[in-house]
Scaffold this active site. Structure first.
Site, PDB file in Angstrom:
ATOM      1  N   CYS A 165       0.875  -1.171   0.000  1.00 31.93           N
ATOM      2  CA  CYS A 165       0.000   0.000   0.000  1.00 31.93           C
ATOM      3  C   CYS A 165       0.914   1.222   0.000  1.00 31.93           C
ATOM      4  CB  CYS A 165      -0.994  -0.026   1.165  1.00 31.93           C
ATOM      5  SG  CYS A 165      -0.280   0.147   2.795  1.00 31.93           S
ATOM      6  N   HIS A 177      13.605 -16.334  11.839  1.00 32.09           N
ATOM      7  CA  HIS A 177      13.276 -16.390  13.274  1.00 32.09           C
ATOM      8  C   HIS A 177      11.769 -16.413  13.544  1.00 32.09           C
ATOM      9  CE1 HIS A 177      17.329 -14.617  14.917  1.00 32.09           C
ATOM     10  NE2 HIS A 177      17.517 -15.486  13.934  1.00 32.09           N
TER      11      HIS A 177
HETATM   12  C1  RB5 Z   1      -3.917   5.345   0.405  1.00 28.74           C
HETATM   13  O1  RB5 Z   1      -3.952   6.686   0.123  1.00 28.74           O
HETATM   14  C2  RB5 Z   1      -3.061   5.045   1.628  1.00 28.74           C
HETATM   15  O2  RB5 Z   1      -3.672   5.547   2.769  1.00 28.74           O
HETATM   16  C3  RB5 Z   1      -2.832   3.554   1.749  1.00 28.74           C
HETATM   17  O3  RB5 Z   1      -2.254   3.085   0.570  1.00 28.74           O
HETATM   18  C4  RB5 Z   1      -1.880   3.106   2.831  1.00 28.74           C
HETATM   19  O4  RB5 Z   1      -0.717   3.861   2.840  1.00 28.74           O
HETATM   20  C5  RB5 Z   1      -2.431   2.927   4.164  1.00 28.74           C
HETATM   21  O5  RB5 Z   1      -1.718   2.494   5.082  1.00 28.74           O
END
Ligand code: RB5
Length: 151
Positions: A66, A99
């Site tokens: 993300c 680990h």
């Molecule tokens: C998306 O904008 C962002 O909030 C998501 O990809 C992530 O970083 C959340 O932890």
């Protein structure tokens, strides 16, 4: 080894790069999406199905991307038997497997560049759990905590 990968819009570009790299290296990879870049999508919608697949044994090692890698790690660790961590350097990528039997690698697509991400990815995939007594003991304690928290 069955590998799965997933990302929201924040991790989409890096996920595509890593997916293509793994395929070029001959790995069989299941892509849990996102399949297209959608700036309005939500990371749980892609990371949860990947984590569920790791939890049920359909996938051996997961890669979740993300924007920061934080949300990916949070949602992935909601699933029983999933040991996910946000990794930013290669030592933790292999030591986490050796680990802690790390089985789901989380990366921040807005944080690290593709070259470091590749090195982290292969450090994670090439590593093996040591199975040493002290690590088994610790994983056993984690399993008990997990089982107690689901009662
Ligand atoms: C998306 O904008 C962002 O909030 C998501 O990809 C992530 O970083 C959340 O932890």
């Amino acid at each position: 080894m069955k590998i799965g990968i997933a990302a929201d819009h924040g991790g989409f570009t890096l996920k595509q790069q890593l997916l293509h790299l793994l395929q070029a290296e001959g790995y069989h990879v299941t892509d849990f999406g996102a399949k297209t870049l959608d700036q309005e999508d939500d990371y749980p919608d892609y990371i949860a199905p990947l984590a569920r697949a790791v939890s049920t044994g359909l996938i051996d090692r997961g890669i979740a991307v993300c924007g920061s890698g934080v949300g990916a790690a949070i949602v992935a660790n909601k699933f029983k038997g999933v040991r996910a961590a946000l990794i930013t350097e290669t030592y933790s990528a292999h030591q986490g497997v050796e680990h802690d039997e790390l089985n789901l690698l989380c990366l921040g697509g807005r944080v690290i560049g593709p070259e470091l991400a590749k090195e982290i990815l292969f450090a994670f995939l090439h590593a093996h759990y040591s199975g040493e007594t002290r690590h088994q003991r610790r994983l056993g304690k984690l399993e008990k905590i997990e089982n107690d928290s689901f009662k």
